[in-house]
Design a protein around this motif. Structure first.
Motif, mmCIF file in Angstrom:
data_model
loop_
_atom_site.group_PDB
_atom_site.id
_atom_site.type_symbol
_atom_site.label_atom_id
_atom_site.label_comp_id
_atom_site.label_asym_id
_atom_site.label_seq_id
_atom_site.Cartn_x
_atom_site.Cartn_y
_atom_site.Cartn_z
ATOM 1 N N VAL A 453 62.566 19.695 97.783
ATOM 2 C CA VAL A 453 61.547 19.094 98.652
ATOM 3 C C VAL A 453 62.077 17.739 99.110
ATOM 4 O O VAL A 453 62.603 16.967 98.308
ATOM 5 N N VAL A 454 61.955 17.453 100.404
ATOM 6 C CA VAL A 454 62.430 16.184 100.961
ATOM 7 C C VAL A 454 61.257 15.467 101.608
ATOM 8 O O VAL A 454 60.761 15.888 102.653
ATOM 9 N N ALA A 455 60.802 14.393 100.972
ATOM 10 C CA ALA A 455 59.608 13.679 101.422
ATOM 11 C C ALA A 455 59.939 12.221 101.716
ATOM 12 O O ALA A 455 60.860 11.650 101.139
ATOM 13 N N ALA A 456 59.142 11.634 102.614
ATOM 14 C CA ALA A 456 59.313 10.214 102.942
ATOM 15 C C ALA A 456 57.951 9.637 103.307
ATOM 16 O O ALA A 456 57.317 10.094 104.267
ATOM 17 N N PRO A 457 57.475 8.637 102.574
ATOM 18 C CA PRO A 457 56.151 8.061 102.845
ATOM 19 C C PRO A 457 56.188 7.075 104.007
ATOM 20 O O PRO A 457 57.166 6.341 104.185
ATOM 21 N N ILE A 480 61.911 11.786 97.040
ATOM 22 C CA ILE A 480 61.065 10.876 97.816
ATOM 23 C C ILE A 480 61.932 9.700 98.217
ATOM 24 O O ILE A 480 62.425 8.958 97.362
ATOM 25 N N ARG A 481 62.139 9.517 99.507
ATOM 26 C CA ARG A 481 62.996 8.408 99.962
ATOM 27 C C ARG A 481 62.130 7.340 100.637
ATOM 28 O O ARG A 481 61.202 7.626 101.401
ATOM 29 N N TYR A 482 62.436 6.090 100.327
ATOM 30 C CA TYR A 482 61.680 4.987 100.897
ATOM 31 C C TYR A 482 62.628 3.813 101.109
ATOM 32 O O TYR A 482 63.704 3.730 100.492
#
Length: 643
Positions: A453-457, A480-482
């Motif tokens: 899963v590749v997520a970014a807030p 999760i990248r930020y």
């Protein structure tokens, strides 16, 4: 500082100028050099403590060796400021880390004295060995020196280099700069081993006399050399009551010696030049040497920002100025909240507890947070082992450092579909550290991995909710990248809400043109949308949240409604989020006009985040202009605007 002391450093533009001085003058050079660094970095922020710690070592190296013919390979490069100043860049040093100025790290195309470009740790020994073997093959009498810190020595790559170098007879000198620090304090068994060496009273009492005797014997020829090696090894083993790790790898071990005694360093380095084969010199230094605040708090003064050199007071945000939190602190506080609710949650970082704010958890829950040293590959597979045993590790690694553990992510985590949460700090442009530290590639290299899963807030609340969602069980690998820096909201400590994996959200609706964004740049797009609305132009904005899996239902809706799509991401365009949208369009027969915005197919140099975002076309002004141009080129939209 007197005029006399000023005059000495100002006369040194190359190491040849340094060599014209008498060895008794080198201490003065060191004093001036240290003062110059303090003057410069206090007003133009950069790495500080590491450079101060190697002033004497740098002066001695350039005094003894024939650089740039002889090669100096600096590990990481945080400590290379004295090297840069002595090699023709003193007058340009005020541009250090500034847009289009000097790089903060050694860089081959910047100077012939920068023998190898660095920015990540533990590469020096392998690179230096390659150069040493090349010199031998070319029949060149070239000395090659790798300068590596004890923190960098914990990485597997450093030991791979040592292991390989030990079976070759190349003229390689490794200098172990031992200050017991990386950015945070060092950890692990190697730290304790080096501490045993440096605190052995018997060994340190006898080493100087033994060294002098053996040095004289060695000059008698090859037969004497064989006896020298046996005597040397036996003495060290007896005194330390253990075999020497480096000698077991076929390195001649010398030291430890005082890394702040410049005259002694020059003497020792001159002696080592005449000893063939792989050698390791153990040098003891103090990070921040010569500036009391930096000596007393080495973590803070690794890169302190602007400070008053007289008082040591660092520039901070005024107490009456309320600003949003840093994303890293949101991570640090949120993982503690989650861990209080879920006893299976653990935190892991490779030597960056303060940089990623896992130090908050390490203080409150020391048994559940692990600093594994500079060892990204180990951090990932260690996390995989924990996950296989039923725990939920949050493995926090800077985006650009995660590149070093890619194989481990694929084979040890994703292939086995383990519940490891990768928190990728510094995703996207990071600013003045430049291309070695920009997190440009994680979207592309993670989204092609099955099960990932590749997520970014888009903001701090979204980061908290993604972290909450990731630990709800059975999600498999979840990244999760930020970005580096601050978020956008003060009211971020809200109750946790689960986010459906692969579901985006509508921020605003419009006509004909829409921004489709991933992560923090959605805030820049929102600024542009607000500005466009004031001119009567309605542009849609959709925060996709996930580069994988994509919200296909939302994309179908967007592509059926808007004729022009603008994707926005803080990462490489090649294979990134915009490419994922293009692939979806091609697979489903959509022919909408699309503009992809992000980092072009080149390495992005250093500068402020704002400058570099502008170069990439993802700052608010660029997004406004791109959307305006797209709207004006669509007939119905242009007609509406004219009316």
């Amino acid at each position: 500082m007197t005029e006399e002391t000023k005059r000495l450093l100002e006369s040194i533009d190359t190491p040849n100028d340094l060599k014209r001085l008498d060895v008794s003058q080198l201490e003065q050079v060191c004093s001036e050099l240290r003062e110059f660094i303090i003057d410069q970095v206090s007003t133009n922020p950069g790495h500080f403590g590491a450079g101060l710690g190697v002033v004497e070592l740098t002066v001695a190296l350039h005094y003894v060796f024939n650089t740039p013919y002889d090669k100096l390979i600096w590990d990481v490069g945080h400590q290379a400021y004295p090297h840069k100043i002595l090699t023709g860049r003193r007058k340009q040093f005020h541009t250090n880390r500034k847009y289009k100025g000097l790089s903060g790290f050694p860089k081959m195309d910047e100077s012939e004295y920068d023998a190898f470009g660095v920015g990540h740790s533990s590469t020096s020994i392998s690179a230096a060995l390659g150069m040493a073997i090349a010199a031998k093959m070319n029949k060149e009498s070239r000395h090659v020196v790798a300068i590596i810190g004890d923190g960098s020595m914990t990485a597997g790559l450093a030991f791979e280099g040592l292991n390989n170098a030990g079976i070759d007879k190349s003229d390689l000198l490794v200098i172990l700069n031992d200050n017991n620090m990386a950015i945070d304090a060092n950890v692990g068994a190697l730290k304790e081993y080096l501490l045993d060496i440096t605190t052995s009273k018997s060994y340190n009492k006898m080493r100087k006399d033994v060294w002098n005797i053996l040095g004289n014997l060695e000059r008698l020829g090859p037969v004497a050399r064989r006896y020298v090696k046996k005597i040397e090894s036996g003495v060290k083993t007896a005194l330390l009551q253990q075999s020497n790790l480096f000698q077991s790898l076929n390195f001649r071990y010398f030291g430890p010696i005082d890394g702040h005694d410049v005259e002694r360093l020059t003497q020792v380095l001159n002696d080592l030049k005449d000893i063939p084969g792989p050698k390791l010199l153990h040098v003891l230094t103090k990070k921040g040497k010569g500036y009391k605040p930096a000596e007393e708090d080495q973590t803070i003064w690794h890169a302190p920002g602007v400070f008053d050199k007289e008082t040591g007071l660092r520039e901070t945000t005024p107490v009456d100025q309320i600003v949003p939190p840093r994303y890293q602190d949101v991570f640090g506080e949120t993982i503690v909240e989650l861990a209080e609710k879920n006893p299976k949650i653990l935190g892991i970082t490779p030597a960056m507890p303060s940089g990623c704010s896992l130090n908050i958890m390490m203080e409150k829950m020391p048994s559940r947070a692990f600093d594994v040293g500079i060892a990204e590959q180990h951090a990932v597979t260690f996390s995989a082992g924990l996950a296989a045993a039923g725990y939920i590790p949050y493995c926090n690694i800077y985006s650009s450092f995660m590149q070093r553990a890619y194989d481990n992510v694929i084979h040890d985590v994703a292939l086995q579909n383990l519940d490891v949460v990768f928190c990728l700090d510094r995703g996207g442009i990071v600013g003045e550290d430049g291309p070695t530290h920009h997190g440009m590639f994680d979207i592309g290299f993670f989204r092609i991995i099955p099960n990932m899963v590749v997520a970014a807030p888009m903001n701090e609340v979204e980061l908290r909710n993604m972290m909450y969602t990731a630990q709800l069980g059975g999600k498999g690998p979840f990244s999760i990248r930020y970005p580096r820096g601050r978020g956008v909201t003060h009211d971020w400590k809200q109750p946790f809400t689960e986010i459906e994996v692969g579901k985006g959200r509508t921020i605003s609706e419009g006509n004909d043109v829409a921004f489709v964004t991933l992560g923090h740049p959605g805030n820049y797009a929102q600024t542009a949308v607000t500005r466009l609305a004031k001119q009567g132009i309605a542009v849609g904005l959709y925060d996709m949240r996930f580069a994988k899996p994509l919200d296909e239902e939302l994309l179908h809706s967007i592509l059926k409604r808007y004729r022009h799509i603008i994707t926005v991401e803080d990462g490489a365009l090649q294979g990134g989020f915009g490419s994922a949208v293009l692939e979806f369009m091609a697979d489903n027969g959509y022919t909408n006009s699309i503009t992809r915005l992000g980092a072009p197919d080149r390495f992005i140099e250093h500068g402020t985040v704002q400058q570099l975002h502008k170069d990439c076309g993802i700052d608010p002004e660029s997004l406004f202009q791109t959307a305006l141009k797209a709207a004006m080129e669509l007939p119905t939209a242009a007609e509406t605007i004219r009316k």
